[in-house]
Design an enzyme around this catalytic site. Structure first.
Site: not given
Length: 612
Positions: A425, A443, A445, A464, A467, A487, A508
């Protein structure tokens, strides 16, 4: 505007094509973006000298911060030409796709938090990736068991429909002042002519070396004779330059229809594995219709009052705004500014764990599940959750159960803690002379995403969809057309006078949330300025038995927290977060700040610097 959905603009695409043709006739052979930080070009190769990298800058007129000096410079060029914060954000993000392609690019998605100064309004754009319509809820199970994470990641199954390009166009339609081809031009020139490879680029490439070697497209795009490019060498990505040219000419349709879309689908359905590679690479389910139907969406931002500040964040399908907001509401019950720092950090850990418990249970794509946003962000709910924090101060046993906010039914499900992985990201922050602000986090991921590049187009596809939970029966389960929980936490705070106070964000993984929260506490409760709030050692807890922390956290602090009962076994292997942002000083003054040392430092610049 909030809550509405806009289709990609066919008329704007045609207009962009016409403008590009006119510009090609009018503009000479000296393209924008070829200048480095000193305004010179490499006389032998036409390669821009690397811009100077400064972690802080103060001044007036506008600012750009990012993880990379080329990207910051691209955004500054747009501000210098009269563009606004949205224009600059697009140019900055496009350049990050060239010089930091393993963190975020057009192969992924992201979230825009935008302050429109003229209307005094904060809005947000959800450009998150979506699962192909054919995705079943048990996509990551085989014979009833989870597919190992590494195999989920490096596969077509993990690749969501990218959203960055649609997000660019949606932001530009509503707020932009310059045509897309001009905003992409700085990045296109650097992709074509090359940039100077730095240590961070080498580190990121090395992290993915074994994966890249197993795919013909990734090997050809990102390696040099099968090896990592050397520090100080010139790296070019002419395929990405051509892709940017297509998008600049035809708008988002160039990405979601036609040759680029066909290449994406071919890559997903038939991953270009090198002959003889032993990796088990599963094909994906994406179709051309998934790309053509993709929508970037306006979403309502989250909002909480903290002390005498107003904090805006990103709502679902991101969990950033609700989790940060709930934790701030829990901390509202303590006068942190009057407590020793060790007590502040203890309470920070406890508030994070409680908020993450609720995040795990309730957060998902609001188009598929009922997310009780209002209940999660209510002060009454936070007051109820705060009662679980032990006094005199002592750590609670974790993981903690979720609460039941208004609007949610208690089904008795207790979910596991969130892993505090650093993830990939990238984040950027821009502001302009009119007071507009963009905080954009995007991002692919993992560092390097799926590790699989689109052959001939110069960018990696995301992973992604990992997630999503593998469990098909929770809020964040996979489903066709669904967006996985994120997030990502771009944040804009306003001060007691109602004027912008700070805008910032970070990459992060799940540590995005804990990092954004800690920076907010540093700013508001510990009275730090933005550079100090960014530089301070970090820790975080995602409702886990163990608390994640940086090695720079003083030993005395570690021991004090252990005395409370917190478990801090070993420091994180990498720094936690990579923050950048802008603090508003009053009288139109700006303090732009990025990381001074983490991940080799970030880059900040202002349009009119104060004299030293």
């Amino acid at each position: 505007m909030s809550g509405t959905v806009l289709r990609r603009g066919r008329v704007l695409a045609l207009l962009a094509m016409a403008l590009a043709l006119v510009a090609a006739l009018v503009v000479g052979a000296s393209p924008a973006g070829a200048e480095g930080g000193d305004g010179k070009r490499d006389g032998n190769h036409g390669v821009p000298h690397p811009p100077r990298k400064e972690a802080t800058a103060t001044g007036y007129g506008g600012a750009v911060t990012s993880l990379d000096p080329y990207a910051t410079r691209a955004g500054m060029e747009i501000l210098e030409k009269g563009g606004n914060a949205v224009d600059a954000a697009i140019a900055t993000s496009a350049m990050l796709g060239v010089t930091r392609p393993y963190d975020g690019s057009i192969g992924g998605g992201g979230f825009f938090l935008i302050y429109d100064a003229e209307n005094d309004e904060v809005t947000s754009i959800d450009a998150r990736e979506t699962a192909p319509l054919a995705t079943p809820r048990d996509v990551f199970l085989e014979n009833g068991k989870e597919i190992p994470f590494d195999e989920r990641r490096v596969s077509g199954l993990s690749q969501g429909v990218p959203g960055v390009v649609a997000g660019w166009e949606l932001a530009l339609e509503e707020y932009g002042t310059m045509p897309l081809h001009k905003l992409l031009q700085p990045a296109r020139v650097v992709a074509e002519r090359g940039f100077v490879v730095d240590e961070e680029y080498v580190d990121r490439t090395t992290d993915n070396l074994e994966i890249f070697r197993d795919f013909t497209s990734s090997r050809e795009t990102f390696l040099v004779d099968g090896k990592v490019p050397a520090v100080g060498s010139i790296f070019r990505n002419p395929d990405l330059a051509r892709t940017y040219k297509l998008i600049g000419r035809d708008g988002a349709d160039a990405f979601y229809e036609g040759e680029v879309a066909e290449a994406i689908v071919d890559t997903v359905q038939h991953p270009p594995v090198v002959a003889g590679a032993e990796r088990n690479v599963r094909p994906g389910l994406m179709e051309l219709g998934d790309l053509d139907d993709y929508e970037a969406k306006w979403r309502d931002p989250t909002m909480v009052d903290y002390r005498d500040h107003t904090v805006f964040g990103m709502g679902p399908p991101s969990s950033g705004g609700t989790t940060v907001g709930e934790a701030l509401n829990i901390l509202e019950g303590y006068e942190l500014s009057e407590l020793p720092e060790n007590d502040v950090l203890h309470l920070l850990i406890e508030a994070e764990a409680l908020a993450f418990a609720d995040r795990g249970k309730y957060l998902g794509d609001p188009d598929f599940v009922d997310v009780p946003v209002e209940g999660l962000l209510s002060q009454d709910f936070a007051d109820e959750r705060r009662e679980l924090i032990r006094e005199p101060f002592a750590a609670t046993k974790k993981p903690l159960p979720a609460g039941t906010p208004d609007g949610a039914a208690d089904d008795g499900v207790v979910l596991a803690s969130a892993p505090m992985s650093t993830g990939s990201t990238t984040h950027l922050t821009t502001t302009d002379r009119w007071g507009n602000i963009v905080a954009l986090t995007f991002t692919i991921e993992q560092i390097g995403g799926s590790g699989i590049a689109v052959d001939g187009y110069g960018f990696l596809l995301n992973n992604e969809l990992t997630d999503f939970a593998t469990d098909p029966n929770v809020a964040n389960s996979p489903d066709g057309g669904k967006r996985p929980r994120s997030s990502i936490s771009p944040t804009i705070m306003f001060g007691p006078d109602g004027e912008p106070f700070v805008a910032y964000g970070t990459p992060g993984g799940a540590t995005i949330i804990t990092t954004v929260l800690q920076v907010a506490v540093n700013l508001v409760d510990l009275d730090m300025d933005l550079p100090d709030a960014i530089a301070a050692p970090r820790l975080g807890n995602g409702n886990s038995e163990n608390t994640n922390f940086e090695a720079t956290l003083p030993v005395a602090t570690q021991e004090a927290l252990k005395a409370y009962g917190h478990k801090l076994p070993t420091p994180a292997a990498e720094p936690i977060g990579n923050v950048n942002g802008v603090q508003f000083l009053g009288d139109d003054g700006l303090l732009a700040a990025a990381e001074p040392t983490r991940f080799h430092g970030g880059s900040a610049a202002v349009l009119e610097p104060w004299p030293h």
